[in-house]
Scaffold this motif. Sequence first.
Motif, PDB file in Angstrom:
ATOM      1  N   ILE A  31       0.845  -1.202   0.000  1.00 48.89           N
ATOM      2  CA  ILE A  31       0.000   0.000   0.000  1.00 48.89           C
ATOM      3  C   ILE A  31       0.877   1.248   0.000  1.00 48.89           C
ATOM      4  N   GLN A  32       1.934   1.206   0.822  1.00 57.12           N
ATOM      5  CA  GLN A  32       2.849   2.366   0.901  1.00 57.12           C
ATOM      6  C   GLN A  32       3.471   2.643  -0.465  1.00 57.12           C
ATOM      7  N   GLN A  33       3.854   1.592  -1.163  1.00 62.78           N
ATOM      8  CA  GLN A  33       4.470   1.768  -2.491  1.00 62.78           C
ATOM      9  C   GLN A  33       3.465   2.376  -3.476  1.00 62.78           C
ATOM     10  N   ALA A  34       2.213   1.922  -3.404  1.00 64.80           N
ATOM     11  CA  ALA A  34       1.189   2.475  -4.315  1.00 64.80           C
ATOM     12  C   ALA A  34       1.034   3.980  -4.077  1.00 64.80           C
ATOM     13  N   PHE A  35       1.097   4.387  -2.809  1.00 64.00           N
ATOM     14  CA  PHE A  35       1.034   5.821  -2.484  1.00 64.00           C
ATOM     15  C   PHE A  35       2.289   6.545  -2.960  1.00 64.00           C
ATOM     16  N   ASP A  36       3.462   5.991  -2.623  1.00 61.75           N
ATOM     17  CA  ASP A  36       4.725   6.683  -2.907  1.00 61.75           C
ATOM     18  C   ASP A  36       4.921   6.920  -4.400  1.00 61.75           C
ATOM     19  N   GLN A  37       4.460   5.983  -5.217  1.00 64.14           N
ATOM     20  CA  GLN A  37       4.664   6.110  -6.670  1.00 64.14           C
ATOM     21  C   GLN A  37       4.026   7.371  -7.246  1.00 64.14           C
ATOM     22  N   ILE A  38       2.967   7.865  -6.585  1.00 59.62           N
ATOM     23  CA  ILE A  38       2.302   9.068  -7.100  1.00 59.62           C
ATOM     24  C   ILE A  38       2.364  10.218  -6.095  1.00 59.62           C
ATOM     25  N   GLY A  39       3.140  10.040  -5.030  1.00 59.11           N
ATOM     26  CA  GLY A  39       3.283  11.105  -4.037  1.00 59.11           C
ATOM     27  C   GLY A  39       1.999  11.412  -3.296  1.00 59.11           C
ATOM     28  N   ALA A  40       1.181  10.405  -3.055  1.00 56.27           N
ATOM     29  CA  ALA A  40      -0.099  10.607  -2.374  1.00 56.27           C
ATOM     30  C   ALA A  40      -0.060  10.012  -0.972  1.00 56.27           C
ATOM     31  N   THR A  41      -1.053  10.377  -0.162  1.00 51.12           N
ATOM     32  CA  THR A  41      -1.240   9.757   1.143  1.00 51.12           C
ATOM     33  C   THR A  41      -2.716   9.403   1.281  1.00 51.12           C
ATOM     34  N   ILE A  42      -3.046   8.754   2.397  1.00 49.57           N
ATOM     35  CA  ILE A  42      -4.436   8.351   2.626  1.00 49.57           C
ATOM     36  C   ILE A  42      -5.356   9.581   2.651  1.00 49.57           C
ATOM     37  N   ALA A  43      -4.803  10.739   3.003  1.00 46.67           N
ATOM     38  CA  ALA A  43      -5.615  11.964   3.045  1.00 46.67           C
ATOM     39  C   ALA A  43      -6.113  12.356   1.655  1.00 46.67           C
ATOM     40  N   ASP A  44      -5.446  11.866   0.605  1.00 51.04           N
ATOM     41  CA  ASP A  44      -5.863  12.176  -0.770  1.00 51.04           C
ATOM     42  C   ASP A  44      -6.920  11.196  -1.286  1.00 51.04           C
ATOM     43  N   VAL A  70      -3.477   1.076   6.565  1.00 49.30           N
ATOM     44  CA  VAL A  70      -3.944   2.184   5.732  1.00 49.30           C
ATOM     45  C   VAL A  70      -3.741   3.537   6.413  1.00 49.30           C
ATOM     46  N   GLY A  71      -3.797   3.543   7.750  1.00 52.95           N
ATOM     47  CA  GLY A  71      -3.769   4.812   8.474  1.00 52.95           C
ATOM     48  C   GLY A  71      -5.149   5.437   8.476  1.00 52.95           C
ATOM     49  N   TRP A  73      -7.185   7.130  10.099  1.00 45.58           N
ATOM     50  CA  TRP A  73      -7.482   8.152  11.104  1.00 45.58           C
ATOM     51  C   TRP A  73      -7.106   9.517  10.587  1.00 45.58           C
ATOM     52  N   PRO A  74      -7.958  10.540  10.593  1.00 42.11           N
ATOM     53  CA  PRO A  74      -9.351  10.480  11.046  1.00 42.11           C
ATOM     54  C   PRO A  74     -10.153   9.450  10.262  1.00 42.11           C
ATOM     55  N   PRO A  75     -11.294   8.990  10.807  1.00 43.79           N
ATOM     56  CA  PRO A  75     -12.033   7.867  10.206  1.00 43.79           C
ATOM     57  C   PRO A  75     -12.253   8.062   8.700  1.00 43.79           C
ATOM     58  N   ILE A  76     -12.056   6.984   7.951  1.00 40.13           N
ATOM     59  CA  ILE A  76     -12.156   7.042   6.493  1.00 40.13           C
ATOM     60  C   ILE A  76     -13.432   6.354   6.027  1.00 40.13           C
ATOM     61  N   SER A  77     -13.799   6.618   4.777  1.00 41.42           N
ATOM     62  CA  SER A  77     -14.895   5.900   4.131  1.00 41.42           C
ATOM     63  C   SER A  77     -14.314   4.604   3.586  1.00 41.42           C
ATOM     64  N   GLU A  78     -14.845   3.468   4.035  1.00 47.82           N
ATOM     65  CA  GLU A  78     -14.166   2.203   3.799  1.00 47.82           C
ATOM     66  C   GLU A  78     -15.169   1.099   3.550  1.00 47.82           C
ATOM     67  N   SER A  79     -14.760   0.117   2.762  1.00 49.47           N
ATOM     68  CA  SER A  79     -15.622  -1.035   2.504  1.00 49.47           C
ATOM     69  C   SER A  79     -14.755  -2.266   2.252  1.00 49.47           C
ATOM     70  N   HIS A  80     -15.397  -3.407   2.170  1.00 51.20           N
ATOM     71  CA  HIS A  80     -14.678  -4.667   1.977  1.00 51.20           C
ATOM     72  C   HIS A  80     -15.556  -5.615   1.192  1.00 51.20           C
ATOM     73  N   VAL A  81     -14.944  -6.411   0.319  1.00 51.43           N
ATOM     74  CA  VAL A  81     -15.684  -7.485  -0.340  1.00 51.43           C
ATOM     75  C   VAL A  81     -15.015  -8.813  -0.004  1.00 51.43           C
TER      76      VAL A  81
ATOM     77  N   THR B  89       1.828   3.204   9.396  1.00 53.21           N
ATOM     78  CA  THR B  89       3.276   3.011   9.209  1.00 53.21           C
ATOM     79  C   THR B  89       3.773   1.923  10.166  1.00 53.21           C
ATOM     80  N   PRO B  90       4.851   1.224   9.776  1.00 51.07           N
ATOM     81  CA  PRO B  90       5.331   0.105  10.598  1.00 51.07           C
ATOM     82  C   PRO B  90       5.849   0.574  11.958  1.00 51.07           C
ATOM     83  N   THR B  91       5.609  -0.245  12.979  1.00 55.70           N
ATOM     84  CA  THR B  91       6.203   0.028  14.287  1.00 55.70           C
ATOM     85  C   THR B  91       7.601  -0.556  14.276  1.00 55.70           C
ATOM     86  N   THR B  92       8.573   0.327  14.519  1.00 52.20           N
ATOM     87  CA  THR B  92       9.969  -0.089  14.395  1.00 52.20           C
ATOM     88  C   THR B  92      10.690  -0.095  15.738  1.00 52.20           C
TER      89      THR B  92
END
Lengths: 351, 191
Positions: A31-44, A70-71, A73-81, B89-92
């Motif tokens: 997940i972190q890599q998917a964010f880093d590739q476009i310079g985004a965070t969960i806030a986006d 995912v991080g 917090w603050p609470p996100i809009s989320e779902s699961h299948v 983020t990972p706890t390190t």
Amino acid sequence: MRDVAIVSVAQSDFVRALTRRNEVEMIQPVIQQAFDQIGATIADIDFTVSGSSDYLAGQAFSFVMTLDAVGAWPPISESHVEMDGAWALYEAWIKIQAGHADTALIYGYSKASPGDLPRVLSRQLDPYYYAPLWPDSVAMAGLQARQMLDRGAITEAEMAGIAHRNREAARSNPHAQVKGSKTVEELLAEDYLSDPLRTHDCPPISDGGTAVIIAAGDKAREWAKRPAWIRGIDHRVDSHSFGTRDLTRAPSIAKAAEKAGVHDGPIDVAEVHAPFSHQEKIVRNELGLGDGVAVNPSGGALAANAVMAAGLIRLGEVANRIMSGEANRGVAHATGGQLLQQNLVAVLEGE
Amino acid sequence: MSPADNDRTIAQLPDGLWSQPAVTVPDLGDVEPVQRLRLPASMTYRYNPGLSQTRYLRGLEQKKIIGERSSDNPDVYVPSRGMNPTEGTPTTEQVEVGPKATISSFCVVHIGFGVNAPPTPFVSALILPDGAAVSLYGTLLEVPIEDVRIGMRVEPVWVADDQLAPSSENITHWRPIDEPDVPAELLKGHM
């Protein structure tokens, strides 16, 4: 319809058993890599949705635990299948079409290694008539292969050829689990696992996951130089009562392909989710792919098959080839359940 | 609740909490209705706790409560699953917390669940180890129920040394210690 595109794709390496890490420790770097590739965070991200199943790792509410990655917090809009992540992507796409989100994070993952996967998959079956008989997934696939062979719809040499081609292609996929293959002649000389299936006809059992970020319109253009636009996406289902089906076909794939617009233009590349060798021919026929189409340059599910991720990765592999400029218009297919029961088809295209 | 019900499970209570309308069976003529199917199912899994929980369980084996934190947030999570869940983020970094702790909430249990539940009534509690951002769940004994309160200071009681294992069951229960209560104001965000 809003224009929606895949803008970032990340995947783990796939292994038979990731014994040291738990699921959240496995998926967080992806997940972190998917964010880093476009310079985004969960806030986006407006909407987050995952695909996984508690039955695989044998852990209740495992998807709630992986939300720690995912991080939220603050609470996100989320779902699961409780399906492959490809269906999670479909839900996210609907959410964006409905105007409730402009961006979405999708991930699918599993650790199948803690359990006995062929038996675990039998729990997908009708609980009253099929599941109590505990048919394992390899034996079920054997029923389908037998019908194809007896009807002359495929030969054992063709099946070995499909396995050989996929695993040779996987040599160029750094994440694949099974890379390279013996020759077709050598494969055909091996013993049966569940006659008529030999080991090479079956997918590996894999631990791993994938994460994809999608976005609408200008946001997609901001995040990717050449977004992989989702021109059509549709999913359909065939009967779960196998006795009523002609197992050599999967009409739900043809229907989904038609609705997704596969035939509205030329296809450069196809990634199909066919866990067993003979199934690739069914999918290919139902999609109506011509001989010139490169099928599964990644190696497909015969090279790595993390349940709940292997379908989403097909979309990711096609998207990567479009984003890199290597392909212009591609089709991705994902399957769920046994014997190609549920199918999703998406058409991705460059600008 | 009559005292006689204290030692009964919820499922055995008269007009149980989950009472439902009577079952109706469709008219099948002369065919005897099948009203029950026996469909036994079991599967065996080999669980891997992962890096972070392994460190927690190995700590418990040495009577230590090990929490973890990430580099971008001071909160110490215990037990950690390997992530700071608010940052993703990972706890390190590993941090020993407790063993002294504070009650952040409690409940008086009159109907026991589970094979290891003490005789009812007993107190189950959320217990915030010193230095941790989140509470552990545990049983509070060795104190009259009416004296239990939020803010009360407690300590863990461990199993005998020869029974220590990588298991949360190493702490048999918690008990009060003679220290002043922590004001509820200081527990804000942890309860």
